[in-house]
Design an enzyme around this catalytic site. Structure first.
Site, PDB file in Angstrom:
ATOM      1  N   TYR A 177      21.540   4.261 103.905  1.00  0.00           N
ATOM      2  CA  TYR A 177      20.760   5.475 104.161  1.00  0.00           C
ATOM      3  C   TYR A 177      20.630   6.273 102.867  1.00  0.00           C
ATOM      4  CZ  TYR A 177      21.161   4.577 109.189  1.00  0.00           C
ATOM      5  OH  TYR A 177      21.083   4.014 110.443  1.00  0.00           O
ATOM      6  N   PRO A 195      16.281   7.658 119.493  1.00  0.00           N
ATOM      7  CA  PRO A 195      16.217   7.864 120.945  1.00  0.00           C
ATOM      8  C   PRO A 195      15.044   8.718 121.408  1.00  0.00           C
ATOM      9  CG  PRO A 195      17.864   9.306 119.993  1.00  0.00           C
ATOM     10  CD  PRO A 195      17.398   8.406 118.879  1.00  0.00           C
ATOM     11  N   LEU A 196      14.376   9.399 120.494  1.00  0.00           N
ATOM     12  CA  LEU A 196      13.288  10.293 120.885  1.00  0.00           C
ATOM     13  C   LEU A 196      11.913   9.642 120.737  1.00  0.00           C
ATOM     14  CD1 LEU A 196      14.625  13.595 119.267  1.00  0.00           C
ATOM     15  CD2 LEU A 196      14.892  12.808 121.630  1.00  0.00           C
ATOM     16  N   GLY A 215       8.497   8.163 121.398  1.00  0.00           N
ATOM     17  CA  GLY A 215       7.596   8.414 122.519  1.00  0.00           C
ATOM     18  C   GLY A 215       7.556   9.865 122.927  1.00  0.00           C
ATOM     19  N   PRO A 236       0.752  12.785 116.595  1.00  0.00           N
ATOM     20  CA  PRO A 236       1.588  13.045 117.765  1.00  0.00           C
ATOM     21  C   PRO A 236       1.238  12.120 118.914  1.00  0.00           C
ATOM     22  CG  PRO A 236      -0.082  14.747 117.504  1.00  0.00           C
ATOM     23  CD  PRO A 236      -0.138  13.894 116.268  1.00  0.00           C
TER      24      PRO A 236
END
Length: 289
Positions: A43, A192-193, A195, A208
């Site tokens: 990272y 995890p976010l 969508g 978006p």
């Protein structure tokens, strides 16, 4: 372990905040009750910055559980490489120990299977690191059901986690989630976010996404769609620990608050949390609902 962790990758890759804001974001996570921070030696943004994210988190390494990963690289041109050779993984772990300033890594995860290296050899490196006391627990990431089962055979109950992509937009790894639930392994959804909001991996110009039931429920509840999304993930299984990324203190505060949001059965149904069939894993002797 806190219900929500912090994915620290956005603090070090392209478009990262300055160091002061990055540290403020980590402190905000701790103040919000977050006790798990996810990182990796890969990272970073530029060439020659290996371990940038780990060095950033080093001051907090004795306050929370740091989960780091080895087995991927970043040449500095935006691409990602993979190297699951046992020797490389052991050297990578040594580097993580040095940068984090700890005697043993709390949770060390194999970042991604390397198609050029037998899976059992890569997992064998984790076994050796466990035996040597350099890592306390082991995990695997971006893996199939079969790879989880083989890792379990090799590591036994010292395998504690699986970190795969899972979100409202990407649900392909539902069988892996179910297997983790059956085996009692933590399932750490990355990105995890997806969508619901743009991921750090999507680039700065991503358009978006469409409005979803998560957005509708958020409007009805007076909270963010991101908080609804994380609450939905938590409802899937007690073993799920989402690790949303954040580059601002306000973002991780909002994410951590998802642990206190309980969605109704009707809301969960709208989000699509019920599956239509069961998945059988004969090798594990399990039928998972």
């Amino acid at each position: 372990m806190s219900p929500i962790g912090l994915g620290a990758m956005p603090l070090s890759i392209e478009g990262r905040p300055d160091r002061e804001r990055a540290l403020e974001t980590v402190r905000a996570a701790l103040d919000a009750g977050v006790t798990l921070i996810d990182t990796a030696d890969s990272y970073h943004w530029h060439a020659g910055e290996t371990g940038h994210n780990e060095e950033l988190l080093a001051p907090f390494a004795r306050e929370v559980m740091i989960a780091t990963k080895g087995g991927r690289g970043r040449p500095g041109d935006g691409s990602w490489t993979v190297n699951g050779a046992p020797g490389h993984l052991k050297r990578a772990c040594e580097g993580s120990l040095r940068r984090l300033g700890v005697e043993a890594v709390d949770l060390y995860q194999l970042h991604k299977p390397d198609p050029a290296v037998p899976w059992e050899d890569s997992v064998g490196a984790l076994r050796d690191l466990l035996d040597e006391g350099k890592i306390r627990m082991a995990g695997v990431s971006n893996v199939t059901v079969e790879q989880i089962l083989l890792a379990r055979e090799i590591l036994g109950d010292r395998l504690v986690s699986v970190q795969n992509r899972f979100s409202p937009a990407v649900r392909d790894d539902e069988p892996q989630l179910r297997l983790c639930a059956g085996l009692g392994l933590a399932f750490l959804p990355w990105s995890p976010l997806g969508g619901v909001s743009r991921s750090s991996l999507d680039g700065p110009f991503a358009s978006p996404g469409p409005r979803t039931p998560f957005h509708e429920i958020a409007r009805e509840r007076g909270v963010s769609p991101q908080r609804v999304c994380l609450a939905w993930l938590l409802s899937l299984s007690p073993v799920v620990i989402p690790i949303p990324g954040a580059s601002r203190p306000g973002s991780i505060r909002d994410s951590a608050a998802a642990a206190g949001l309980v969605l109704s059965e009707e809301e969960l149904a709208r989000c699509g949390s019920r599956t239509e069939h069961e998945v059988r894993h004969p090798a594990a002797g399990l039928t998972l609902p």
